[in-house]
Design a protein around this motif. Structure first.
Motif, PDB file in Angstrom:
ATOM      1  N   ARG A 141      30.897  39.492  29.154  1.00  0.00           N
ATOM      2  CA  ARG A 141      29.975  38.664  30.091  1.00  0.00           C
ATOM      3  C   ARG A 141      28.998  37.797  29.650  1.00  0.00           C
ATOM      4  O   ARG A 141      29.006  36.662  30.275  1.00  0.00           O
ATOM      5  CB  ARG A 141      29.029  39.805  30.726  1.00  0.00           C
ATOM      6  CG  ARG A 141      29.757  40.552  31.815  1.00  0.00           C
ATOM      7  CD  ARG A 141      28.918  41.817  32.570  1.00  0.00           C
ATOM      8  NE  ARG A 141      28.278  42.605  31.563  1.00  0.00           N
ATOM      9  CZ  ARG A 141      28.769  43.992  31.261  1.00  0.00           C
ATOM     10  NH1 ARG A 141      29.690  44.227  31.731  1.00  0.00           N
ATOM     11  NH2 ARG A 141      27.920  44.648  30.547  1.00  0.00           N
ATOM     12  N   CYS A 190      38.718  39.564  37.657  1.00  0.00           N
ATOM     13  CA  CYS A 190      39.249  39.432  36.431  1.00  0.00           C
ATOM     14  C   CYS A 190      40.434  38.348  36.436  1.00  0.00           C
ATOM     15  O   CYS A 190      40.587  37.371  35.551  1.00  0.00           O
ATOM     16  CB  CYS A 190      39.863  40.369  35.460  1.00  0.00           C
ATOM     17  SG  CYS A 190      40.167  40.518  33.915  1.00  0.00           S
ATOM     18  N   ALA A 216      32.786  43.140  35.317  1.00  0.00           N
ATOM     19  CA  ALA A 216      33.168  43.090  34.187  1.00  0.00           C
ATOM     20  C   ALA A 216      33.245  44.259  33.103  1.00  0.00           C
ATOM     21  O   ALA A 216      32.249  44.478  32.613  1.00  0.00           O
ATOM     22  CB  ALA A 216      33.162  41.591  33.236  1.00  0.00           C
ATOM     23  N   LEU A 271      28.332  39.354  37.068  1.00  0.00           N
ATOM     24  CA  LEU A 271      29.544  39.871  36.448  1.00  0.00           C
ATOM     25  C   LEU A 271      29.589  41.380  36.034  1.00  0.00           C
ATOM     26  O   LEU A 271      30.114  41.684  35.164  1.00  0.00           O
ATOM     27  CB  LEU A 271      29.718  38.836  35.189  1.00  0.00           C
ATOM     28  CG  LEU A 271      29.716  37.558  35.636  1.00  0.00           C
ATOM     29  CD1 LEU A 271      29.591  36.786  34.102  1.00  0.00           C
ATOM     30  CD2 LEU A 271      31.054  37.035  35.903  1.00  0.00           C
TER      31      LEU A 271
END
Length: 195
Positions: free
Chosen positions: A40, A124, A58, A55
């Protein structure tokens, strides 16, 4: 390093000239993408997404996917530099590039200026697509490809884009590999002077 900030800035280097090359550089001198948190941090610092983009999704699966793409991009770039085409890696990078990149959105700040945001939180595959497309763009652009260089630092595997005047850049980073070379040269001269 004296502080955690100095360590972090060394670990997250962005001096290769392209996002795809910066990703491949995350293996040297040691694995820098060793957790989802570091991934991240890398995504944010690389400006792969606009500043402030959340994020939180992630995770370990993203980490694995980014590492896998990193390996394919490294094989592809190295193969092209060495004149040994890596067609399996090319197929994987091409496949990653097929996903649509994150949709940019312009929003007005309180002062009236426009700022970049993403229309939705990035996935992603969307972010991998940006990196894969960058690699394909780099390797299919004859001018950019001709500017690819291998760092001359002792045992440094980093490949970078040489955009310097006269195309005389020798190291991935003057502050890292260049400094090591200057220190080694000084030590050799000092040893000769003492002998």
């Amino acid at each position: 390093m004296a502080s955690g900030m100095a360590t972090a800035s060394y670990e997250l280097r962005f001096d290769s000239g392209r996002i795809c090359l910066d990703l491949t550089a995350t293996t040297h001198p040691e694995e820098r993408l060793d957790s989802a948190a570091r991934l991240r941090a890398w995504i944010a610092a690389s400006e792969l997404v606009p500043a402030g983009t959340p994020l939180g999704s992630a995770d370990a699966a993203w980490l694995l996917a980014f590492r896998e793409l990193r390996g394919h991009v490294a094989q592809l770039v190295r193969g092209e530099l060495d004149g040994r085409p890596a067609d399996a890696a090319l197929a994987r990078v091409n496949a990653a590039a097929l996903a649509a990149p994150p949709a940019l959105w312009a929003v007005r700040a309180d002062d009236g200026s426009l700022h970049r945001r993403l229309h939705a939180p990035p996935g992603c595959a969307e972010l991998l697509s940006v990196v894969a497309r960058d690699a394909l763009d780099l390797l299919t652009d004859p001018t950019a490809r001709a500017s690819l260089r291998q760092c001359e630092g002792d045992s440094c595997p980093i490949v970078y884009l040489d955009t310097s005047r006269g195309r005389r850049r020798r190291w991935c980073s003057s502050e890292v590999c260049g400094n090591r070379e200057r220190v080694a040269r000084h030590r050799r001269r000092a040893a000769l002077a003492r002998a």
